[in-house]
Design an enzyme around this catalytic site. Structure first.
Site, mmCIF file in Angstrom:
data_model
loop_
_atom_site.group_PDB
_atom_site.id
_atom_site.type_symbol
_atom_site.label_atom_id
_atom_site.label_comp_id
_atom_site.label_asym_id
_atom_site.label_seq_id
_atom_site.Cartn_x
_atom_site.Cartn_y
_atom_site.Cartn_z
ATOM 1 N N ASN A 59 -29.046 20.458 61.739
ATOM 2 C CA ASN A 59 -29.199 21.786 61.183
ATOM 3 C C ASN A 59 -29.130 21.737 59.651
ATOM 4 O O ASN A 59 -28.865 20.697 59.055
ATOM 5 C CB ASN A 59 -28.140 22.726 61.767
ATOM 6 C CG ASN A 59 -28.634 24.151 61.890
ATOM 7 O OD1 ASN A 59 -29.331 24.643 61.017
ATOM 8 N ND2 ASN A 59 -28.267 24.801 62.976
ATOM 9 N N HIS A 73 -13.984 5.311 47.901
ATOM 10 C CA HIS A 73 -13.530 4.786 46.613
ATOM 11 C C HIS A 73 -12.040 4.448 46.725
ATOM 12 O O HIS A 73 -11.350 4.951 47.618
ATOM 13 C CB HIS A 73 -13.753 5.824 45.516
ATOM 14 C CG HIS A 73 -15.156 6.299 45.425
ATOM 15 N ND1 HIS A 73 -16.176 5.536 44.917
ATOM 16 C CD2 HIS A 73 -15.735 7.475 45.809
ATOM 17 C CE1 HIS A 73 -17.307 6.213 44.965
ATOM 18 N NE2 HIS A 73 -17.069 7.391 45.514
ATOM 19 N N GLY A 98 -20.539 22.701 63.329
ATOM 20 C CA GLY A 98 -20.801 23.028 61.934
ATOM 21 C C GLY A 98 -19.587 22.860 61.038
ATOM 22 O O GLY A 98 -18.461 23.143 61.429
ATOM 23 N N THR A 104 -11.266 11.477 60.849
ATOM 24 C CA THR A 104 -10.757 10.379 60.032
ATOM 25 C C THR A 104 -10.684 9.061 60.804
ATOM 26 O O THR A 104 -10.596 8.001 60.194
ATOM 27 C CB THR A 104 -9.354 10.706 59.494
ATOM 28 O OG1 THR A 104 -8.473 10.903 60.599
ATOM 29 C CG2 THR A 104 -9.385 11.964 58.628
ATOM 30 N N LYS A 105 -10.682 9.159 62.143
ATOM 31 C CA LYS A 105 -10.590 7.972 63.011
ATOM 32 C C LYS A 105 -11.589 8.117 64.146
ATOM 33 O O LYS A 105 -12.008 9.225 64.493
ATOM 34 C CB LYS A 105 -9.183 7.830 63.575
ATOM 35 C CG LYS A 105 -8.170 7.576 62.491
ATOM 36 C CD LYS A 105 -6.812 7.279 63.033
ATOM 37 C CE LYS A 105 -5.933 7.036 61.806
ATOM 38 N NZ LYS A 105 -4.639 6.714 61.991
#
Length: 194
Positions: A84, A114, A151, A174-175
């Site tokens: 989308n 980073h 979304g 995150t995992k």
């Protein structure tokens, strides 16, 4: 000796100001602009632009503009997928999306990162003509088949999302998340197995 692109795809620290990488980055921006400004009824132009922008794509793909990428060539999309509008795919490593997968609006997929330590972030690049990019590394993102990413979700480097899984809207993944489940939240966690 590895090229900077090879280092990038291997997940090693790399120089983002490398000529090969910056040349592709600029080409991706040109193709992305053409795609985003195309008349949505001009399917031949859209198809040809996506062929040049993406690493690979299957049949029956729908990507709603605007769509934003770093390089584009590291994105691989299976068959029967819908992405989308207003999605951002930072493809400094591979982003692979399986068949029959839907990506909601405003989803961000980051295959780049980073250093956490601020003293390690700024590049020591001494090239006078180059911008001093931050030190950068990457990790692939893999999204299985029959997945729905709600979304506003954000998917971080190194994450794999298994087949038949739904990620709830607004989640920060995150995992890695296994197959056949519903996962939501920040950080995203499995709340139900399907």
């Amino acid at each position: 000796m590895k090229s900077e692109k090879e280092k990038m795809l291997a997940g090693e620290n790399y120089d983002a100001s490398d000529k090969e990488l910056i040349t592709r980055w600029h080409l991706a921006k040109k193709l992305m602009r053409q795609f985003n400004q195309a008349d949505s009824t001009n399917s031949d132009f859209i198809e040809n632009t996506l062929q040049l922008l993406l690493g690979s794509k299957g049949e029956n793909i729908w990507i709603s503009a605007p769509f934003f990428v770093d390089y584009g060539e590291n994105i691989h999309i299976g068959n029967n997928c819908e992405i989308n509008m207003n999605c951002v795919f930072l493809d400094c490593n591979t982003i692979t999306i399986g068949d029959n997968t839907g990506i909601g609006p405003n989803v961000q997929i980051y295959a780049v990162g980073h250093p956490i330590n601020p003293d390690e972030r700024l590049s020591k690049n001494n090239k006078k003509e180059a911008f001093a990019f931050w030190n950068t590394s990457s990790a692939p993102v893999t999204i299985g088949s029959n997945v729905w990413i709600g979304g506003g979700s954000i998917i971080l480097p190194g994450v794999t999302i298994g087949d038949n899984t739904t990620i709830g809207a607004g989640s920060v993944v995150t995992k890695s998340i296994p197959a056949n489940c519903l996962a939501v939240g920040n950080p995203c966690k499995v709340i139900r197995h399907l």
